[in-house]
Enzyme design. Structure first.
Site, mmCIF file in Angstrom:
data_model
loop_
_atom_site.group_PDB
_atom_site.id
_atom_site.type_symbol
_atom_site.label_atom_id
_atom_site.label_comp_id
_atom_site.label_asym_id
_atom_site.label_seq_id
_atom_site.Cartn_x
_atom_site.Cartn_y
_atom_site.Cartn_z
ATOM 1 N N CYS A 1 0.844 -1.199 0.000
ATOM 2 C CA CYS A 1 0.000 0.000 0.000
ATOM 3 C C CYS A 1 0.881 1.252 0.000
ATOM 4 O O CYS A 1 1.695 1.416 -0.901
ATOM 5 C CB CYS A 1 -0.979 -0.049 1.173
ATOM 6 S SG CYS A 1 -2.290 1.167 1.025
ATOM 7 N N GLU A 2 0.769 2.125 0.987
ATOM 8 C CA GLU A 2 1.642 3.315 1.004
ATOM 9 C C GLU A 2 3.108 2.907 1.133
ATOM 10 O O GLU A 2 3.999 3.585 0.614
ATOM 11 C CB GLU A 2 1.243 4.231 2.160
ATOM 12 C CG GLU A 2 1.937 5.586 2.108
ATOM 13 C CD GLU A 2 1.705 6.421 3.354
ATOM 14 O OE1 GLU A 2 1.326 5.847 4.389
ATOM 15 O OE2 GLU A 2 1.908 7.646 3.288
#
Lengths: 207, 389
Positions: free
Chosen positions: B159-160
């Site tokens: 994800c991030e």
């Protein structure tokens, strides 16, 4: 309060009656419930505005007289409190708009459903799952609509405004009571952060 | 609705047998919960050691599952460094012993490191991608290479954390033997053209509606992006499921076997433990990336350097989840058209959601196997990389 107390409680009753009736998914009852909620907020807003006008008249009662200096009896604290109260009222309004959109989207499948051919056998698990998927689709579609995005944008602005006014009020209190404020803390941490980065860069240059 | 229809419907909903069954389930649920203690709901239990730290960030190295084996002597594949997102805790990858990407990798003999970003608070509001990518991630990679006496390792970002990893890989491609990204947004506007409302991202739509000034105001007013605020946004993405989960479905969740109840509680424990997101990094994420989509055109800067995805010349495995409602697949798949010409690029689609990709047994096993097969041999890590053309 400008509204009659009896009317105010009647409006509460209308709203609650509409909201808790488990089969109140027809257009008329939903509209009645919404109208009740709108009237409720109008009455509360009227009362609030009346209170504010009394307060403004109290503060400015000498403003018309020439040569009288403006008084700052509460060192701006009262105005910050008023700003926070205004921001909170705006925030409640924004939250109500969002909740109204959610409520409308959640009940739309009920209002559109053809209940004429209903039977107890139909209320089985597969039907419940199907019905839930209708509600889910309705909510997803609503969340991508411009009306929702606009309401959410308004909510974000109101939330930020409320938080800023609350912080300003708290920082006033802290300043007058010789306590460090969050703004001063942020100043300090910014300097620390810059020093840390410089130190890290210098360490990298060391053999 | 007419009174007759009301009467006809009521027994079907509140039939005596259904009520008895519901009450029995409630009783079982209460008994399960009464028998469960805090220590039973522990997550992230695979043994590991803190080997390096910088400010609040800690680098952990997992111990081999076979404690008699020292991984340093038997290093056959590149070590893997896992970088999770700032929006949740890393221990989701090690939720419980039978649903652990980390354990699966260790079981296949890999050397696994993971970064714990710590507990940011308002004093960390000035941390940005310059720090997370340029200092913390960079230092962790350097430490591992130094400790293992290698030139390169495999970086796995989620994800991030995957966006961090992609930025790092673009700036320092020579440090990575392979890159694995999972549910990572690259083109934050790739969902714009989707016709089905569900396929358009909730977050993307909202961030495109808000102005940079509004986002800045919101974050500055809190001094960070509070964990409870981001948690609320994630929950409202699936509004009906959230209402059901803490309403009618709660009894179902805790009324099965004690193990099933524990599974539910562990997941809830992770979901509700959301750290605060440092303010400046949050502004970059929401404004530079979500609002302005700067990653795909080379205008996103880290430490003053543009992040150019065409510099990715190492093998890239891009994993995305078919039913991901947080990062719609097109946002991840966009990487395919942006990597360097020399890049060996492969995609893996998982039949799961954003979190399900890691906590569902089947998807978990698939992800672990794909990553395991993607990690290059240690010989590859020990030789200097070829110069960029």
């Amino acid at each position: 309060m400008t509204a009659d107390k009896h009317d105010f409680f009647q409006q509460w009753a209308d709203f609650l009656t509409g909201a808790v009736n488990p089969f109140a998914f027809d257009e008329q009852t939903v509209t009645q419930s919404k109208r009740g909620a709108e009237q409720l907020f109008e009455t509360a807003d009227d009362a609030y505005q009346t209170m504010l006008s009394h307060y403004d008249r109290l503060l400015s009662r000498h403003a018309d007289k020439q040569g009288v200096p403006a008084l700052d009896t509460f060192m701006g604290f009262d105005l910050k409190l008023k700003d926070m109260a205004d921001a909170y009222a705006d925030l409640l309004g924004a939250m109500a708009n969002l909740n109204a959109l959610n409520f409308e989207a959640a009940t739309a499948p009920f209002r559109c459903a053809d209940l004429a051919g209903f039977s107890p056998e139909a209320m089985q698990r597969p039907f419940e799952a199907k019905w839930q998927s209708f509600v889910d689709e309705s909510l997803v579609e609503m969340q991508r609509s411009q009306a929702y995005l606009t309401a959410k944008s308004d909510y974000v602005s109101c939330l930020a405004k409320f938080q800023k006014s609350y912080r300003s009020l708290v920082e006033s209190f802290q300043e007058y009571n010789h306590a460090p404020t969050l703004s001063e803390f942020e100043d300090l941490t910014k300097q620390m952060h810059e020093l840390r980065r410089e130190l890290w860069a210098l360490k990298k240059k060391l053999p | 609705m007419g009174a007759e229809k009301e009467i006809a419907m009521n027994p079907a909903i509140w039939g005596v047998s259904d009520l008895a069954e519901y009450q029995a389930k409630m009783q079982t649920g209460i008994e399960n919960l009464a028998d469960i203690h805090d220590c039973d709901v522990a997550i992230g239990e695979t043994p590991k050691d803190a080997v390096f730290s910088i400010e609040k960030v800690t680098l952990y190295k997992y111990r081999p599952l076979d404690s008699s084996c020292t991984s340093d002597e038997t290093l056959t594949r590149e070590p893997i460094l896992i970088a999770y997102s700032l929006f949740g805790r890393y221990n989701m990858l090690d939720l419980q012993s039978d649903r652990s990407v980390v354990r699966n990798l260790l079981a296949q003999g890999h050397t696994v490191y993971i970064i714990d970003w710590g507990n940011p608070n308002k004093s960390d509001r000035w941390l940005s991608y310059d720090d997370y990518v340029g200092r913390y991630l960079s230092d962790c990679v350097d430490f591992i290479c130094h400790q293992q006496n290698i030139e390169r390792l495999t970086l796995f970002g989620i994800c991030e954390g995957g966006t961090f990893a992609a930025c790092y890989a673009s700036l320092f491609p020579e440090k990575l033997g392979a890159l694995v990204l999972a549910v990572t947004p690259i083109d934050f506007h790739a969902d714009l053209d989707a016709e089905e409302p569900r396929k358009r991202g909730y977050l993307g739509g909202m961030m495109r509606q808000l102005s940079p000034a509004q986002i800045t105001d919101l974050i500055d007013s809190f001094g960070c992006l509070p964990g409870h605020l981001s948690g609320t946004v994630f929950r409202e993405m699936t509004l009906l499921d959230t209402c059901k989960k803490y309403g009618p479905s709660l009894v179902e969740a805790v009324s099965g076997s004690k193990e099933a109840a524990l599974n539910f509680l562990r997941m809830e424990k992770w979901l509700l433990d959301r750290p605060h997101h440092p303010a400046e990094a949050a502004k970059q994420w929401l404004i530079d990336l979500y609002h302005a989509n700067r990653l795909i055109d080379g205008s996103f800067l880290v430490n003053g350097q543009p992040v150019l995805l065409e510099n990715l010349n190492m093998p890239v495995l891009n994993i995305y989840a078919k039913h991901d409602h947080i990062i719609p697949p097109p946002e991840s798949q966009a990487l395919k058209g942006l990597v360097g010409n020399d890049c060996e690029y492969r995609e893996l689609e998982l039949n799961a959601g954003h979190i399900g990709a890691f906590v569902s047994r089947r998807a978990n096993a698939a992800i672990s196997e794909a990553i395991s097969n993607w990690i290059p041999s240690i010989e590859h890590a020990k030789h200097p990389p070829q110069a960029l053309s």
